[in-house]
Write an enzyme that holds these catalytic residues in place. Structure first.
Site, PDB file in Angstrom:
ATOM      1  N   ASP A  89       5.726 -14.224 -35.222  1.00 16.75           N
ATOM      2  CA  ASP A  89       7.000 -14.768 -34.743  1.00 16.75           C
ATOM      3  C   ASP A  89       8.076 -14.766 -35.814  1.00 16.75           C
ATOM      4  O   ASP A  89       7.806 -14.721 -37.012  1.00 16.75           O
ATOM      5  CB  ASP A  89       6.811 -16.177 -34.191  1.00 16.75           C
ATOM      6  CG  ASP A  89       6.213 -17.141 -35.208  1.00 16.75           C
ATOM      7  OD1 ASP A  89       5.332 -16.727 -35.964  1.00 16.75           O
ATOM      8  OD2 ASP A  89       6.638 -18.310 -35.246  1.00 16.75           O
ATOM      9  N   GLU A 147       3.753 -19.276 -35.242  1.00 17.93           N
ATOM     10  CA  GLU A 147       3.399 -20.089 -36.415  1.00 17.93           C
ATOM     11  C   GLU A 147       4.523 -21.043 -36.777  1.00 17.93           C
ATOM     12  O   GLU A 147       4.281 -22.147 -37.258  1.00 17.93           O
ATOM     13  CB  GLU A 147       3.095 -19.175 -37.610  1.00 17.93           C
ATOM     14  CG  GLU A 147       2.601 -19.913 -38.851  1.00 17.93           C
ATOM     15  CD  GLU A 147       3.702 -20.551 -39.673  1.00 17.93           C
ATOM     16  OE1 GLU A 147       3.489 -21.679 -40.185  1.00 17.93           O
ATOM     17  OE2 GLU A 147       4.778 -19.954 -39.810  1.00 17.93           O
TER      18      GLU A 147
END
Length: 403
Positions: A89, A147
């Site tokens: 991400d 995350e």
């Protein structure tokens, strides 16, 4: 779990086959960098990972915790299962870098290196698949969403990513601009801190600035709370333990001659010692409650435990350290006591199975590639990509004796 390399491993040397992957690693990383996606929205990134795994014929699982992917590489000889984790991400940041691979998604940027993590994991998958005939055991490469919050590790675990086959140990890396290119930061025990967050609304009684006796000044109450919570680390935590209580927001008042009736505070708590879980949050509320009571104010507190600390297993850490000593090429080499109060949801994986998370130095001051993580001009020296693959591959080659 062992892989017999195609040629003898030389100290401080990335093998030619992995060096030859460097151009592809950069291409993959830059493609991902141009199309960054936020937590649990990594559709394009996930599709790219899946397309490469399909192209190479690597078995894989998809749609784990929405966008997560897990590649499974079985060796010719049965054995233990090593997990390798990479996050995918990006962050809600406008990129300021003027580079050809600049983010094409307004307001979103890979400002922490996860694009590099994904490329390194793909390179590792490709190399191991090409050498699977020499592999003992299984490698499970986990491409994780989210995350940066709300956290994708825990839902992936809940959906069984560490099962079928059952992972015996796990490793992961973070490209790290706090270390120069060619260094590795690794230590057993606490590497990264727990992350906890709080928001507090203090309710007083407003009034005229010239008549404070008729009011309960929320700014005075809030100011005393800000000062008092600093005593938690100074006077409640063992001095040999590291912890932080930071108030990052304080909002109150609307006019210079009006006493505020409410104040809003928010902040974060960080610590390394797992035994402190629950304690600092308790002390934060006790201080807020006591301060408000002494002034006749009320409060509403929301407190969240986001991630536990990242705790590395000594056995797996020694594996990573021994590999690093043979890979790094700079005089600094391995940095054994590298720590940060930053947090990481790799911690959830390490609570389930023994493992090690480590930092891969990626800063290059001479090229201006040394901006800190989460900065709009963050970038890293891409030479670190092939070094990351070499680290992972050597850990696989040497892991059988450690699992």
């Amino acid at each position: 779990m062992t892989v017999s390399p195609a040629q003898p491993i030389k100290t401080s040397k990335i093998r030619p086959e992995i060096q030859n992957l460097q151009e592809q690693l950069v291409k993959w990383r830059r493609g991902i960098h141009q199309r960054p996606e936020l937590a649990f929205k990594e559709k394009l990134t996930s599709e790219f990972v899946i397309s490469k795994l399909q192209e190479w014929g690597i078995p894989h699982q998809t749609k784990i915790a929405q966008t997560g992917v897990a590649a499974i590489i079985e060796g010719k000889t049965p054995g233990k299962v090593l997990g390798i984790r990479a996050d995918m991400d990006a962050l809600p940041i406008d990129e300021e870098n003027e580079v050809s691979y600049r983010s094409q998604h307004d307001g979103i940027m890979h400002a922490c290196g996860h694009d590099g993590h994904t490329a390194i994991a793909l390179g590792t998958a490709y190399y191991l698949w090409q050498h699977r005939e020499n592999l003992t055991g299984t490698v499970k490469i986990i491409f994780q969403p989210a995350e940066e919050r709300p956290g994708g590790a825990k839902p992936m675990i809940e959906e069984g990513v560490l099962k079928n086959p059952d992972v015996d140990a796990i490793i992961g890396l973070h490209l790290w601009n706090n270390l120069p290119l060619g260094t590795i930061g690794v230590r057993e025990g606490a590497l990264m801190a727990a992350v906890e967050l709080f928001q507090c609304q203090i309710q007083g009684k407003g009034g005229h600035g010239a008549m404070p006796h008729q009011t309960t000044d929320a700014i005075v109450v809030g100011s005393q709370v800000v000062n008092a919570v600093q005593s938690i680390v100074a006077r409640n935590i063992d001095p040999t333990d590291s912890a932080v209580v930071t108030v990052g927001e304080f909002k109150a008042g609307s006019a210079m001659n009006v006493i505020a009736d409410s104040a809003y505070l928010s902040g974060t708590v960080r610590y390394f010692n797992p035994a402190l879980e629950g304690y600092i949050g308790q002390r934060v509320e006790e201080i807020i409650a006591g301060t408000c009571q002494s002034h006749g104010a009320s409060y509403n507190l929301n407190y969240w435990r986001i991630y536990p600390p990242v705790i590395n297993n000594p056995r797996i850490t020694e594996l990573v350290r021994s590999v690093a000593n043979n890979v790094v090429e700079t005089p600094i080499g391995v940095v054994p006591e590298c720590q940060t109060m930053g947090g990481e949801d790799m911690s959830f994986f390490l609570q389930e199975v023994p493992g090690c998370y480590f930092f891969l130095g990626a800063a290059n001051t001479s090229l201006g590639l040394n901006y800190p993580h989460h900065h709009p001009r963050f970038d890293f020296d891409e030479t670190a990509l092939s070094m990351g693959v070499e680290m992972f591959v050597r850990c696989v080659e040497q892991a059988e004796n450690q699992l």
